[in-house]
Design a protein around this motif. Structure first.
Motif, PDB file in Angstrom:
ATOM      1  N   LYS A  50       6.779 -25.007  12.069  1.00 12.20           N
ATOM      2  CA  LYS A  50       5.599 -25.605  11.436  1.00 12.20           C
ATOM      3  C   LYS A  50       4.526 -24.558  11.150  1.00 12.20           C
ATOM      4  O   LYS A  50       3.958 -24.499  10.047  1.00 12.20           O
ATOM      5  N   LEU A 148       6.035 -30.415   5.692  1.00 14.10           N
ATOM      6  CA  LEU A 148       4.809 -30.528   6.483  1.00 14.10           C
ATOM      7  C   LEU A 148       4.207 -31.929   6.411  1.00 14.10           C
ATOM      8  O   LEU A 148       3.666 -32.424   7.407  1.00 14.10           O
ATOM      9  N   TRP A 152       7.486 -33.262   9.421  1.00 14.61           N
ATOM     10  CA  TRP A 152       6.691 -32.802  10.560  1.00 14.61           C
ATOM     11  C   TRP A 152       5.764 -33.905  11.068  1.00 14.61           C
ATOM     12  O   TRP A 152       5.527 -34.017  12.278  1.00 14.61           O
TER      13      TRP A 152
END
Length: 390
Positions: A50, A148, A152
């Protein structure tokens, strides 16, 4: 309303219990369930993925769009789910200015002609840059953003749930431990504390089951990071391919421009460059060498060999035997080689970047070429590969 009040009270109790457990863990007054080493490694790799994905994404955005104001504008359009308006690239804007300047100076003048040629190349460079930015955004930036903003976020949500399940589990363990300790002290009230112990054990079994289930869900998501790496690797290859094509196009455009300007540059250095012919009347116009001397006093001409013994007409026809060429007695020029050049045949001289050679011109030669000498070696060399020194 009664149901809502009970649920609110229950949620508040759970939150208070978790807060107490978390605080006691930080103070070292409570035990904490540790995850296995493999799970911890998965967590560390996910965090690393990340963090580096964010940095690579941000820096790639800077590479593609150095203007921070333009990046903010594009971000706002993206958040508003609106199409980003087309923006003129710096190359295209420079091309526009050069074209307008050429029209003002006169498109028929040498300067105006050159501005038009360079401007057209800048326009092509700007178009290639636009295509590269578009390709990189779709094939590289979009997958990184999707990770993202999608995968994530899901991983982060499940990790928070797992953290809450662990706090509940450790809180139940603490309550069971306290109940067993109280049961041992109050032997006379064994029946009462026995019920409390059974209740705590039941809650512990439930929280352990929920924790194990959530840990498995989170583990599967974390293991999916490997697939993310594979996808990002494919996108990275596509980004490199787009960048390679972009720079190859730019290199070819500049080579083409260099060839176009080579003739004009050869004329300048050979002293035949003349200003706008319309600026003087035919009757009063001086000879071209006189105009060149008045217009470009700082650019000396290439020495010209007046005759070539034994080779009467071959220079104009492009056939040249360098060994039969004799340099002028004085006035030869020194030149620094700008780029490596591989000789196409025996009449040409191979060049290495940054080396120094001696050059001069011959009557009737193509203005794009000069005679170059390096030691005992001699041959034709392209003007565009040289920086002529005074």
């Amino acid at each position: 309303m009664e149901f809502n009040v009970k649920k609110l009270a229950s949620d508040a109790g759970v939150f208070f219990s978790r807060a107490m457990q978390f605080t006691e863990e930080k103070l070292g007054q409570a035990e904490k369930t540790e995850l296995d080493a493999h799970f911890e490694n998965l967590l560390a790799r996910a965090d690393c993925t990340k963090n580096w994905t964010e940095k690579i994404l941000r820096q790639t955005e800077v590479l593609l769009q150095p203007n921070p104001s333009a990046r903010v504008e594009e971000f706002l359009y993206e958040k508003l789910d609106r199409k980003v308006p087309s923006r003129v690239t710096n190359g295209e804007l420079l091309a526009q200015y050069m074209t307008e300047a050429a029209n003002d100076f006169g498109p028929g003048t040498p300067y105006g002609k050159t501005l038009i040629k360079v401007g057209e190349t800048q326009r092509r460079l700007g178009a290639a840059e636009r295509e590269f930015i578009h390709s990189a955004s779709i094939n590289f930036l979009t997958p990184l953003r999707n990770f993202l903003e999608g995968d994530w976020r899901t991983i982060s949500k499940e990790r928070r749930i797992l953290q809450n399940r662990r706090l509940d589990l450790d809180a139940c363990k603490a309550r069971l431990k306290k109940a067993k300790a109280a049961e041992a002290k109050a032997a006379c009230e064994g029946d009462l504390w026995s019920d409390e112990v059974e209740k705590a054990e039941h809650e512990l079994r439930l929280t352990q089951t929920e924790f194990d289930r959530q840990a498995e869900v989170t583990r599967l998501l974390l293991e999916g990071i490997s697939s993310t790496h594979v996808n990002h690797l494919r996108c990275l290859h596509e980004f490199v391919e787009s960048q390679t094509n972009y720079y190859a196009q730019c290199y070819q455009f500049m080579l083409d421009l260099q060839k176009q300007l080579g003739s004009s540059k050869g004329e300048i250095f050979s002293g035949t460059f003349v200003g706008n012919a319309d600026s003087t009347s035919p009757a009063a116009a001086p000879s071209p060498p006189a105009v060149a001397a008045a217009t470009l006093p700082a650019v000396p001409t290439i020495p010209v060999v007046p005759t070539i013994v034994g080779v009467p007409n071959t220079v104009a026809e492009g056939v040249l035997n360098p060994n039969e060429v004799k340099p002028p007695a004085s006035g030869t020029r020194k030149a620094r080689v700008l780029y490596d050049y591989e000789a196409a045949d025996s009449t040409e001289l191979a060049l290495l970047a940054d080396e120094m050679i001696t050059v001069y011109s011959l009557p009737g030669m193509d203005p794009d070429w000069l005679i170059g000498e390096r030691g005992n070696q001699k041959g034709k060399v392209p003007v565009t590969y040289l920086e002529l020194l005074s």
